[in-house]
Design a protein around this motif. Structure first.
Motif, PDB file in Angstrom:
ATOM      1  N   VAL A 298       0.837  -1.204   0.000  1.00  0.00           N
ATOM      2  CA  VAL A 298       0.000   0.000   0.000  1.00  0.00           C
ATOM      3  C   VAL A 298       0.874   1.257   0.000  1.00  0.00           C
ATOM      4  O   VAL A 298       0.602   2.221  -0.729  1.00  0.00           O
ATOM      5  CB  VAL A 298      -0.954  -0.013   1.209  1.00  0.00           C
ATOM      6  CG1 VAL A 298      -1.689   1.324   1.331  1.00  0.00           C
ATOM      7  CG2 VAL A 298      -1.947  -1.157   1.078  1.00  0.00           C
ATOM      8  N   GLU A 299       1.946   1.245   0.784  1.00  0.00           N
ATOM      9  CA  GLU A 299       2.827   2.420   0.831  1.00  0.00           C
ATOM     10  C   GLU A 299       3.486   2.657  -0.523  1.00  0.00           C
ATOM     11  O   GLU A 299       3.600   3.804  -0.986  1.00  0.00           O
ATOM     12  CB  GLU A 299       3.888   2.251   1.910  1.00  0.00           C
ATOM     13  CG  GLU A 299       4.768   3.487   2.076  1.00  0.00           C
ATOM     14  CD  GLU A 299       5.756   3.374   3.228  1.00  0.00           C
ATOM     15  OE1 GLU A 299       6.642   4.261   3.318  1.00  0.00           O
ATOM     16  OE2 GLU A 299       5.652   2.413   4.018  1.00  0.00           O
ATOM     17  N   ALA A 300       3.925   1.581  -1.172  1.00  0.00           N
ATOM     18  CA  ALA A 300       4.551   1.726  -2.495  1.00  0.00           C
ATOM     19  C   ALA A 300       3.560   2.294  -3.506  1.00  0.00           C
ATOM     20  O   ALA A 300       3.914   3.171  -4.313  1.00  0.00           O
ATOM     21  CB  ALA A 300       5.078   0.374  -2.965  1.00  0.00           C
ATOM     22  N   LEU A 301       2.321   1.829  -3.472  1.00  0.00           N
ATOM     23  CA  LEU A 301       1.299   2.350  -4.374  1.00  0.00           C
ATOM     24  C   LEU A 301       1.046   3.835  -4.096  1.00  0.00           C
ATOM     25  O   LEU A 301       0.920   4.639  -5.027  1.00  0.00           O
ATOM     26  CB  LEU A 301       0.005   1.556  -4.204  1.00  0.00           C
ATOM     27  CG  LEU A 301      -0.012   0.148  -4.813  1.00  0.00           C
ATOM     28  CD1 LEU A 301      -1.178  -0.668  -4.248  1.00  0.00           C
ATOM     29  CD2 LEU A 301      -0.119   0.228  -6.332  1.00  0.00           C
ATOM     30  N   ALA A 302       0.976   4.197  -2.821  1.00  0.00           N
ATOM     31  CA  ALA A 302       0.692   5.589  -2.457  1.00  0.00           C
ATOM     32  C   ALA A 302       1.816   6.523  -2.880  1.00  0.00           C
ATOM     33  O   ALA A 302       1.576   7.717  -3.134  1.00  0.00           O
ATOM     34  CB  ALA A 302       0.459   5.683  -0.953  1.00  0.00           C
ATOM     35  N   ARG A 303       3.035   6.017  -2.958  1.00  0.00           N
ATOM     36  CA  ARG A 303       4.173   6.860  -3.337  1.00  0.00           C
ATOM     37  C   ARG A 303       4.279   7.056  -4.852  1.00  0.00           C
ATOM     38  O   ARG A 303       5.004   7.950  -5.309  1.00  0.00           O
ATOM     39  CB  ARG A 303       5.480   6.230  -2.846  1.00  0.00           C
ATOM     40  CG  ARG A 303       5.718   6.311  -1.362  1.00  0.00           C
ATOM     41  CD  ARG A 303       7.124   5.789  -1.085  1.00  0.00           C
ATOM     42  NE  ARG A 303       7.443   5.691   0.327  1.00  0.00           N
ATOM     43  CZ  ARG A 303       8.627   5.287   0.795  1.00  0.00           C
ATOM     44  NH1 ARG A 303       9.590   4.967  -0.062  1.00  0.00           N
ATOM     45  NH2 ARG A 303       8.844   5.216   2.081  1.00  0.00           N
ATOM     46  N   CYS A 304       3.588   6.229  -5.631  1.00  0.00           N
ATOM     47  CA  CYS A 304       3.720   6.284  -7.087  1.00  0.00           C
ATOM     48  C   CYS A 304       3.227   7.616  -7.633  1.00  0.00           C
ATOM     49  O   CYS A 304       2.257   8.194  -7.133  1.00  0.00           O
ATOM     50  CB  CYS A 304       2.932   5.151  -7.736  1.00  0.00           C
ATOM     51  SG  CYS A 304       3.726   3.541  -7.631  1.00  0.00           S
ATOM     52  N   ASN A 305       3.889   8.079  -8.695  1.00  0.00           N
ATOM     53  CA  ASN A 305       3.459   9.286  -9.387  1.00  0.00           C
ATOM     54  C   ASN A 305       2.342   8.897 -10.350  1.00  0.00           C
ATOM     55  O   ASN A 305       2.524   8.826 -11.574  1.00  0.00           O
ATOM     56  CB  ASN A 305       4.635   9.913 -10.135  1.00  0.00           C
ATOM     57  CG  ASN A 305       4.257  11.230 -10.791  1.00  0.00           C
ATOM     58  OD1 ASN A 305       3.303  11.894 -10.365  1.00  0.00           O
ATOM     59  ND2 ASN A 305       4.974  11.589 -11.845  1.00  0.00           N
ATOM     60  N   ALA A 306       1.169   8.620  -9.788  1.00  0.00           N
ATOM     61  CA  ALA A 306       0.031   8.131 -10.563  1.00  0.00           C
ATOM     62  C   ALA A 306      -1.236   8.347  -9.755  1.00  0.00           C
ATOM     63  O   ALA A 306      -1.182   8.623  -8.549  1.00  0.00           O
ATOM     64  CB  ALA A 306       0.203   6.650 -10.892  1.00  0.00           C
ATOM     65  N   SER A 307      -2.363   8.229 -10.429  1.00  0.00           N
ATOM     66  CA  SER A 307      -3.666   8.227  -9.757  1.00  0.00           C
ATOM     67  C   SER A 307      -3.971   6.781  -9.374  1.00  0.00           C
ATOM     68  O   SER A 307      -4.132   5.929 -10.250  1.00  0.00           O
ATOM     69  CB  SER A 307      -4.743   8.781 -10.693  1.00  0.00           C
ATOM     70  OG  SER A 307      -6.012   8.736 -10.077  1.00  0.00           O
ATOM     71  N   VAL A 308      -4.021   6.510  -8.083  1.00  0.00           N
ATOM     72  CA  VAL A 308      -4.109   5.129  -7.592  1.00  0.00           C
ATOM     73  C   VAL A 308      -5.432   4.913  -6.867  1.00  0.00           C
ATOM     74  O   VAL A 308      -5.811   5.701  -5.987  1.00  0.00           O
ATOM     75  CB  VAL A 308      -2.938   4.806  -6.636  1.00  0.00           C
ATOM     76  CG1 VAL A 308      -3.071   3.395  -6.082  1.00  0.00           C
ATOM     77  CG2 VAL A 308      -1.600   4.996  -7.347  1.00  0.00           C
ATOM     78  N   PHE A 309      -6.118   3.824  -7.246  1.00  0.00           N
ATOM     79  CA  PHE A 309      -7.312   3.407  -6.504  1.00  0.00           C
ATOM     80  C   PHE A 309      -7.098   1.969  -6.055  1.00  0.00           C
ATOM     81  O   PHE A 309      -6.802   1.087  -6.880  1.00  0.00           O
ATOM     82  CB  PHE A 309      -8.580   3.491  -7.352  1.00  0.00           C
ATOM     83  CG  PHE A 309      -9.829   3.225  -6.567  1.00  0.00           C
ATOM     84  CD1 PHE A 309     -10.556   4.264  -6.005  1.00  0.00           C
ATOM     85  CD2 PHE A 309     -10.275   1.917  -6.351  1.00  0.00           C
ATOM     86  CE1 PHE A 309     -11.702   4.026  -5.255  1.00  0.00           C
ATOM     87  CE2 PHE A 309     -11.417   1.655  -5.601  1.00  0.00           C
ATOM     88  CZ  PHE A 309     -12.133   2.714  -5.056  1.00  0.00           C
TER      89      PHE A 309
END
Length: 279
Positions: free
Chosen positions: A131-142
């Protein structure tokens, strides 16, 4: 087994992991198979028990466990390329579909950039790091994590990260996403590939690991067996977003597999049942 020798037609349905092929030994699904004869010995023990029962019931014995699957029709709910028993004879392939409007819609964050849709299991052992890796991505994440703990995701909510712990309209969200992150469940993998979107698979169970290996082998996605670090996974996810060669390969695969969209799996099964009953 209960139906063996009855003369009644049988339809078997599955993703191929638990549907062995008649006249072939059961496959060794261990991630690192060994030449120790373990699977053959286990199959022999099961066969001995089965044939003792069949003999008492005056039913024909079987030579291989897979011979129980010598049925009228086998439906495999994936693409032929993902069938774990290659060159399966007489199988019909179809993809399960989710009814529209049956689940919560995906509401994307306002972040202007590529989109990642993630469908996660709360029991995944490295969920906080993922979850932390997804939240750090330069992207719109759901992130959708049905039955998950909201406290796992709430600290990461931002203009680029949103989540739900309910079932969501995953299939329609796939059409809007650029990358799918999941655990290698064949249903969601199939939906992603049919939408032309690459997959990053972080398996929980053995069959998901096998699907992830097949994804990587076909060049349609990436298998992550273990998260080494949050920063490493973040970099990998952003690399996959920028991987145009992989995206083109997935889009070509989706185009080849469009015939599987033409008729739903439930309609195929209903048609086959009707045909058997009318014979």
């Amino acid at each position: 087994l209960a139906n063996h020798g009855s003369g009644r037609p049988v339809i078997v349905l599955g993703t191929s992991f638990a549907e062995p092929v008649p006249q072939r030994p059961v496959a060794d699904w261990r991630p690192w198979p060994a030449s120790d004869g373990l699977i053959a010995r286990q199959e022999q023990r099961v066969l001995e028990s089965i044939n003792q029962v069949l003999q008492r019931q005056q039913k024909p014995a079987i030579k291989l466990l897979a011979d129980l699957y010598d049925v009228d029709t086998t439906f495999i709910t994936t693409f032929p390329e993902f069938d774990l028993y290659p060159n399966r004879p007489k199988a019909l392939y179809g993809i399960t579909r989710t009814p529209h409007g049956a689940r919560e819609p995906v509401v994307w964050p306002a972040h202007d950039g590529p989109r990642i849709i993630a469908y996660l299991k709360p029991q995944y052992p490295q969920l906080p790091q993922l979850v932390e890796a997804l939240a750090r991505c330069n992207a719109s994440v759901f992130v959708a994590c049905p039955h998950g703990n909201p406290a796992t995701f709430q600290p990461h909510v931002s203009s680029s990260f949103a989540f739900s712990t309910q079932l969501v309209e995953l299939e329609s969200a796939m059409q809007q996403a650029d990358l799918f992150v999941g655990h290698g469940n064949m249903g969601s993998v199939a939906q992603s590939l049919l939408a032309g979107k690459p997959v990053v698979a972080l398996p929980v169970y053995l069959e998901q690991l096998l699907t992830g290996k097949k994804l990587q082998e076909l060049g349609l996605g990436t298998l992550v067996e273990k998260i080494d670090s949050v920063s490493h996974l973040q970099a990998l996810l952003e690399q996959r977003l920028a991987d145009t060669a992989c995206r083109k390969k997935v889009e070509a695969f989706a185009q080849r597999c469009q015939p599987l969209r033409e008729k739903s799996l439930d309609a195929l099964i209903a048609d086959r049942c009707a045909a058997i009953l009318s014979d």
